[in-house]
Design a protein around this motif. Structure first.
Motif, PDB file in Angstrom:
ATOM      1  N   GLN A   1      -0.418  -0.580  -5.626  1.00 44.12           N
ATOM      2  CA  GLN A   1      -1.341   0.361  -6.452  1.00 44.12           C
ATOM      3  C   GLN A   1      -0.985   1.696  -7.292  1.00 44.12           C
ATOM      4  OE1 GLN A   1      -1.215   1.032  -3.435  1.00 44.12           O
ATOM      5  NE2 GLN A   1      -1.913   3.024  -3.195  1.00 44.12           N
ATOM      6  N   GLY A   2       0.315   2.255  -6.741  1.00 43.22           N
ATOM      7  CA  GLY A   2       0.821   3.514  -7.325  1.00 43.22           C
ATOM      8  C   GLY A   2       0.078   4.557  -6.500  1.00 43.22           C
ATOM      9  N   THR A   3       1.079   5.610  -6.515  1.00 47.23           N
ATOM     10  CA  THR A   3       0.915   6.991  -5.954  1.00 47.23           C
ATOM     11  C   THR A   3       1.098   8.043  -6.912  1.00 47.23           C
ATOM     12  OG1 THR A   3       0.922   8.267  -4.026  1.00 47.23           O
ATOM     13  CG2 THR A   3       2.728   7.085  -4.522  1.00 47.23           C
ATOM     14  N   LEU A   4       0.469   8.960  -7.094  1.00 49.94           N
ATOM     15  CA  LEU A   4       0.741   9.915  -8.335  1.00 49.94           C
ATOM     16  C   LEU A   4       1.551  11.270  -7.656  1.00 49.94           C
ATOM     17  CD1 LEU A   4       0.352  10.935 -11.101  1.00 49.94           C
ATOM     18  CD2 LEU A   4      -1.855  12.154 -10.334  1.00 49.94           C
ATOM     19  N   VAL A   5       2.561  11.452  -8.354  1.00 50.18           N
ATOM     20  CA  VAL A   5       3.427  12.509  -8.064  1.00 50.18           C
ATOM     21  C   VAL A   5       3.473  13.359  -9.308  1.00 50.18           C
ATOM     22  CG1 VAL A   5       5.853  13.155  -7.679  1.00 50.18           C
ATOM     23  CG2 VAL A   5       4.820  11.242  -6.429  1.00 50.18           C
ATOM     24  N   THR A   6       3.335  14.863  -8.916  1.00 46.53           N
ATOM     25  CA  THR A   6       3.025  15.775  -9.928  1.00 46.53           C
ATOM     26  C   THR A   6       3.993  16.727  -9.348  1.00 46.53           C
ATOM     27  OG1 THR A   6       0.745  15.364 -10.405  1.00 46.53           O
ATOM     28  CG2 THR A   6       1.490  17.332 -11.161  1.00 46.53           C
ATOM     29  N   VAL A   7       4.963  17.209 -10.278  1.00 46.20           N
ATOM     30  CA  VAL A   7       5.736  18.317  -9.994  1.00 46.20           C
ATOM     31  C   VAL A   7       5.583  19.320 -11.047  1.00 46.20           C
ATOM     32  CG1 VAL A   7       8.178  19.165  -9.618  1.00 46.20           C
ATOM     33  CG2 VAL A   7       7.516  16.804  -9.347  1.00 46.20           C
ATOM     34  N   SER A   8       5.244  20.458 -10.672  1.00 46.94           N
ATOM     35  CA  SER A   8       4.920  21.562 -11.493  1.00 46.94           C
ATOM     36  C   SER A   8       6.097  22.536 -11.639  1.00 46.94           C
ATOM     37  CB  SER A   8       3.654  22.503 -10.943  1.00 46.94           C
ATOM     38  OG  SER A   8       4.144  23.016  -9.656  1.00 46.94           O
ATOM     39  N   SER A   9       6.229  23.172 -12.698  1.00 45.88           N
ATOM     40  CA  SER A   9       7.334  24.077 -12.945  1.00 45.88           C
ATOM     41  C   SER A   9       7.058  25.304 -12.514  1.00 45.88           C
ATOM     42  CB  SER A   9       7.768  24.099 -14.734  1.00 45.88           C
ATOM     43  OG  SER A   9       6.673  24.388 -15.196  1.00 45.88           O
TER      44      SER A   9
ATOM     45  N   GLN B   1       0.739  -1.165   0.057  1.00 48.54           N
ATOM     46  CA  GLN B   1       0.109  -0.050  -0.039  1.00 48.54           C
ATOM     47  C   GLN B   1       0.897   1.175   0.102  1.00 48.54           C
ATOM     48  OE1 GLN B   1      -3.573   0.107  -0.018  1.00 48.54           O
ATOM     49  NE2 GLN B   1      -3.088   2.227  -0.481  1.00 48.54           N
ATOM     50  N   ALA B   2       0.899   2.042  -0.995  1.00 46.28           N
ATOM     51  CA  ALA B   2       1.574   3.289  -1.148  1.00 46.28           C
ATOM     52  C   ALA B   2       0.773   4.340  -0.938  1.00 46.28           C
ATOM     53  CB  ALA B   2       2.175   3.137  -2.610  1.00 46.28           C
ATOM     54  N   SER B   3       1.542   5.539  -0.290  1.00 44.19           N
ATOM     55  CA  SER B   3       0.998   6.617  -0.309  1.00 44.19           C
ATOM     56  C   SER B   3       1.943   7.818  -0.122  1.00 44.19           C
ATOM     57  CB  SER B   3       0.181   6.452   1.237  1.00 44.19           C
ATOM     58  OG  SER B   3       1.047   6.369   2.187  1.00 44.19           O
ATOM     59  N   GLY B   4       1.450   8.918  -0.103  1.00 45.41           N
ATOM     60  CA  GLY B   4       2.293  10.145   0.365  1.00 45.41           C
ATOM     61  C   GLY B   4       2.542  11.070  -1.180  1.00 45.41           C
ATOM     62  N   GLY B   5       1.877  10.525  -2.410  1.00 43.07           N
ATOM     63  CA  GLY B   5       2.095  11.407  -3.732  1.00 43.07           C
ATOM     64  C   GLY B   5       1.356  12.600  -3.443  1.00 43.07           C
ATOM     65  N   GLY B   6       1.655  13.472  -4.442  1.00 41.37           N
ATOM     66  CA  GLY B   6       0.731  14.650  -4.370  1.00 41.37           C
ATOM     67  C   GLY B   6       1.423  15.835  -5.395  1.00 41.37           C
ATOM     68  N   LEU B   7       0.982  17.125  -5.232  1.00 44.52           N
ATOM     69  CA  LEU B   7       1.300  18.047  -6.295  1.00 44.52           C
ATOM     70  C   LEU B   7       2.199  18.918  -5.271  1.00 44.52           C
ATOM     71  CD1 LEU B   7       1.143  19.831  -8.857  1.00 44.52           C
ATOM     72  CD2 LEU B   7      -0.754  20.874  -7.602  1.00 44.52           C
ATOM     73  N   VAL B   8       3.593  19.140  -6.074  1.00 52.50           N
ATOM     74  CA  VAL B   8       4.636  19.963  -5.391  1.00 52.50           C
ATOM     75  C   VAL B   8       5.170  20.945  -6.523  1.00 52.50           C
ATOM     76  CG1 VAL B   8       6.182  18.147  -5.824  1.00 52.50           C
ATOM     77  CG2 VAL B   8       6.543  19.952  -3.899  1.00 52.50           C
TER      78      VAL B   8
END
Length: 124
Positions: A116-124, A4-11
């Motif tokens: 299941q995967g956790t989404l990481v989104t890095v904005s410029s 169980q993965a967690s901790g992804g997000g938008l940064v």
């Protein structure tokens, strides 16, 4: 084994995230654990591996010292601290486990279990 993965997000670029992976299994300390990632439109790629002893690790070249993997065998948990994130780090991050010693750590097929995967989104 369940992961169980967690901790992804938008940064924002230059920021940090910490991913966590909780694992089931009675012999967690014997598993090789790691992370892969998949960017949109691309195949999965190896990020990092940590051996059961928690000491020996392998990192992909693109990490360049920005990420640190750790594990707590008493808690059946693995963490990935990601610093100095770049937009190209964007993707779904998967926690993986191998019941046997992994020789081809970069090869997705050599891992037995995937979270299941956790989404990481890095904005410029």
């Amino acid at each position: 084994v369940q992961l169980q993965a967690s901790g992804g997000g938008l940064v924002q670029a230059g920021g940090s995230l910490r991913l966590s992976c909780a694992a089931s299994g009675r012999t967690f300390s014997t598993y090789d654990m790691g992370w892969f990632r998949q960017a949109p439109g691309k195949s999965r790629e190896f990020v990092v591996l940590i051996r059961g002893d928690g000491v020996h690790t392998m990192y992909a070249d693109f990490v360049e010292g920005r990420f640190t993997i750790s594990r707590d065998n008493a808690k059946n948990a693995v963490s990935l601290q990601m610093n100095s994130l770049k937009p190209e780090d964007t993707g779904v991050y998967y926690c993986v486990a191998a019941l046997q010693y992994v020789r081809r750590w970069y090869q997705p097929d050599d891992y037995d279990y995937w979270g299941q995967g956790t989404l990481v989104t890095v904005s410029s």
